[in-house]
Design an enzyme around this catalytic site. Sequence first.
Site, PDB file in Angstrom:
ATOM      1  NE  ARG A  37     -13.391  -8.995   5.419  1.00  0.00           N
ATOM      2  CZ  ARG A  37     -14.589  -9.221   5.928  1.00  0.00           C
ATOM      3  NH1 ARG A  37     -14.769  -9.170   7.237  1.00  0.00           N
ATOM      4  NH2 ARG A  37     -15.629  -9.469   5.157  1.00  0.00           N
ATOM      5  CB  CYS A 126     -34.053  -7.885  -4.776  1.00  0.00           C
ATOM      6  SG  CYS A 126     -33.617  -9.565  -4.278  1.00  0.00           S
ATOM      7  CD  GLN A 153     -35.190 -14.502  -6.100  1.00  0.00           C
ATOM      8  OE1 GLN A 153     -36.258 -14.869  -5.636  1.00  0.00           O
ATOM      9  NE2 GLN A 153     -34.247 -13.952  -5.346  1.00  0.00           N
ATOM     10  CE  LYS A 205     -35.433 -12.435   3.583  1.00  0.00           C
ATOM     11  NZ  LYS A 205     -34.119 -12.396   2.895  1.00  0.00           N
ATOM     12  CG  HIS A 234     -33.911 -11.319  -8.890  1.00  0.00           C
ATOM     13  ND1 HIS A 234     -32.690 -11.928  -9.073  1.00  0.00           N
ATOM     14  CD2 HIS A 234     -33.955 -10.943  -7.572  1.00  0.00           C
ATOM     15  CE1 HIS A 234     -32.032 -11.924  -7.926  1.00  0.00           C
ATOM     16  NE2 HIS A 234     -32.779 -11.341  -7.000  1.00  0.00           N
TER      17      HIS A 234
END
Length: 329
Positions: A37, A126, A153, A205, A234
Amino acid sequence: MKVAVVGATGLVGTKMLQVLAERNFPVTELLPVASARSIGKEVEFKGKKYKVVGMEDAIKAKPAVAIFSAGGSTSLEWAPKFAEAGITVIDNSSAWRMDPTKPLVVPEINADILTASDKIIANPNCSTIQMVVALNPLHKKYGIKRIVVSTYQSVTGTGVKAVDQLLNERKGVVGEMAYKYPIDLNVIPQIDVFTENGYTKEEMKMVKETAKIMRDDTIRVTATTVRIPVMGGHSESANVEFLNDFTLDEVRSLLEAAPGVVVVDDTANAKYPMPMDAHEKDDVFVGRLRRDESQDKTLNMWIVSDNLRKGAATNAVQIAEYLNSKGLL
């Protein structure tokens, strides 16, 4: 050097173009890539307009490197196709991070593991990146036993939709919701989906990536990740237990000498890192350094970084810079 940026029209992709330009990465031809798109739309890079192309066309153009920030499913489908064509992929999604055959890299810590045969390189989460940049010099000296981390965050970590939700709520405008709940004047103690153990994917994570990046499976990590109504970056409160004792003066000296770290720790003058100060900067800022008086060999610290830059775009570009400097592209 021909460079593709996959997901070039998104929040992180746009930041990647900005960082490539600011750091004067030697781009001779840019290939902005996005979903069907967005094909034909234009993006700007160093004052020139470039038309967005599709995946197949990008592969045919044979860039030396493709920096991906287009989501995990896109990366799982397309990164191997780029790699098969001999293109080095630096992927910002979670798709490849815990694959034992793929390097997970923060250049200040473990870029030395990279070789010419690494065609898919994972960019860490991150919140993990900023934490390990701050902790690695201390781990080398004292040995980390355990990390208890709570994150604060930015909505930019979710994307444009979340930024719009926050700004709409501030203006009293009813609009599309990125979160299940209001974010302005609120704190949401959930980032990503919950897993079977009661932790979110974001929390897990941080647990798993830390050990892989720092090449030490003995480091124990427990995390609580929280979304707050800010946009600059963050923040993290880290309680770090070491194997060996430390002095605060030595900790400060080690952090001041560490690449990519800036110490802002002057409580007498109310100086400490804040997201608004980290915004649009590439460094990881550390402050509120103090002993944990409830437990031996334990340090409390506050870590802040711009999640779109060092937490995503800058780290990816630094990986490309390292590969280029070593003749690996």
